[in-house]
Design a protein around this motif. Structure first.
Motif, PDB file in Angstrom:
ATOM      1  N   UNK A  88     -19.190  12.647 -64.252  1.00 34.01           N
ATOM      2  CA  UNK A  88     -17.962  12.970 -63.926  1.00 34.01           C
ATOM      3  C   UNK A  88     -17.339  11.992 -63.022  1.00 34.01           C
ATOM      4  N   UNK A  89     -18.381  11.463 -61.918  1.00 37.17           N
ATOM      5  CA  UNK A  89     -17.684  10.466 -61.128  1.00 37.17           C
ATOM      6  C   UNK A  89     -17.238   9.110 -61.744  1.00 37.17           C
ATOM      7  N   UNK A  90     -18.040   8.812 -62.656  1.00 41.59           N
ATOM      8  CA  UNK A  90     -17.745   7.623 -63.517  1.00 41.59           C
ATOM      9  C   UNK A  90     -16.475   7.923 -64.194  1.00 41.59           C
ATOM     10  N   UNK A  91     -16.286   9.146 -64.867  1.00 42.93           N
ATOM     11  CA  UNK A  91     -15.091   9.314 -65.619  1.00 42.93           C
ATOM     12  C   UNK A  91     -13.867   9.162 -64.570  1.00 42.93           C
ATOM     13  N   UNK A  92     -14.091   9.742 -63.352  1.00 42.81           N
ATOM     14  CA  UNK A  92     -13.040   9.815 -62.497  1.00 42.81           C
ATOM     15  C   UNK A  92     -12.551   8.430 -62.009  1.00 42.81           C
ATOM     16  N   UNK A  93     -13.610   7.464 -61.731  1.00 35.73           N
ATOM     17  CA  UNK A  93     -13.704   6.055 -61.479  1.00 35.73           C
ATOM     18  C   UNK A  93     -12.511   5.383 -62.626  1.00 35.73           C
ATOM     19  N   UNK A  94     -13.231   5.462 -63.591  1.00 41.22           N
ATOM     20  CA  UNK A  94     -12.377   4.866 -64.879  1.00 41.22           C
ATOM     21  C   UNK A  94     -10.795   5.425 -65.137  1.00 41.22           C
ATOM     22  N   UNK A  95     -10.922   6.792 -65.041  1.00 39.23           N
ATOM     23  CA  UNK A  95      -9.492   7.103 -65.320  1.00 39.23           C
ATOM     24  C   UNK A  95      -8.319   7.062 -64.460  1.00 39.23           C
ATOM     25  N   UNK A  96      -8.761   6.701 -63.014  1.00 37.85           N
ATOM     26  CA  UNK A  96      -7.702   6.269 -61.938  1.00 37.85           C
ATOM     27  C   UNK A  96      -7.218   4.925 -62.535  1.00 37.85           C
ATOM     28  N   UNK A  97      -7.849   4.062 -63.081  1.00 39.13           N
ATOM     29  CA  UNK A  97      -7.404   2.897 -63.476  1.00 39.13           C
ATOM     30  C   UNK A  97      -6.805   2.489 -65.024  1.00 39.13           C
ATOM     31  N   UNK A  98      -7.317   3.285 -65.748  1.00 37.79           N
ATOM     32  CA  UNK A  98      -6.782   3.567 -67.087  1.00 37.79           C
ATOM     33  C   UNK A  98      -5.559   4.253 -67.516  1.00 37.79           C
ATOM     34  N   UNK A  99      -4.471   3.654 -67.959  1.00 37.37           N
ATOM     35  CA  UNK A  99      -3.209   4.519 -68.037  1.00 37.37           C
ATOM     36  C   UNK A  99      -3.449   5.170 -69.222  1.00 37.37           C
ATOM     37  N   UNK A 100      -2.541   6.153 -69.782  1.00 38.27           N
ATOM     38  CA  UNK A 100      -2.611   6.885 -70.728  1.00 38.27           C
ATOM     39  C   UNK A 100      -2.057   6.053 -72.286  1.00 38.27           C
ATOM     40  N   UNK A 101      -1.012   5.474 -71.889  1.00 34.58           N
ATOM     41  CA  UNK A 101      -0.232   4.649 -72.636  1.00 34.58           C
ATOM     42  C   UNK A 101       0.618   3.430 -71.922  1.00 34.58           C
ATOM     43  N   UNK A 102       0.659   2.270 -72.787  1.00 30.72           N
ATOM     44  CA  UNK A 102       1.610   1.229 -72.291  1.00 30.72           C
ATOM     45  C   UNK A 102       2.443   0.805 -73.420  1.00 30.72           C
TER      46      UNK A 102
END
Length: 144
Positions: free
Chosen positions: A50-64
């Motif tokens: 869950x912590x890794x998912x949090x760290x990656x989700x903060x930096x990855x947008x949904x769409x560009x």
């Protein structure tokens, strides 16, 4: 194209991820004190994921949105989906923050709008609908 071509992920869900990780860690520590080591390791592993998912989700947008294509990032760890604007022929909105994007080659892309920040869902759908309208205006057959 919109002024801001980046559509961020759902901030509320991202904010909940460290809380979920903390709860999993507390359950893991409590399980270690009371029960087996195997169950405690599983809970602590879930907390780490869950912590890794949090760290990656903060930096990855949904769409560009770019001039050539719509880039979807369904998950921070899965590869992105590249949908060229000229290939998009139809958008179908479904219940429960879901939609389907139909491509000219017959491919259907399912998109869960829940992962998109709530304030940006409407503009995101409008951007796709505008691209479809441009395709129709330029003589592309929407039923192809």
């Amino acid at each position: 194209m919109p002024n801001d071509p980046i559509y961020p992920r759902n901030r509320r869900f991202i904010a909940a991820m460290p809380v979920i990780a903390g709860v999993c860690l507390l359950i893991g520590v409590a399980t270690l004190a009371v029960s087996s080591v195997k169950a405690a390791v599983i809970w602590c592993l879930m907390a780490g994921l869950w912590w890794a998912n949090y760290m990656l989700s903060r930096k990855t947008p949904f769409a560009v949105v770019s001039e050539e294509a719509l880039l979807l990032f369904p998950s921070p760890v899965l590869p992105r989906k590249v949908l060229p604007w000229k290939q998009i022929v139809r958008l179908r909105l479904l219940a429960g923050y879901r939609c389907q994007i139909y491509m000219r080659n017959g491919r259907r892309v399912d998109v869960r709008l829940f992962w998109l920040d709530a304030a940006r869902r409407g503009p995101f759908v409008q951007t796709i609908e505008a691209a479809i309208a441009r395709n129709v205006a330029h003589g592309a057959d929407p039923e192809a």
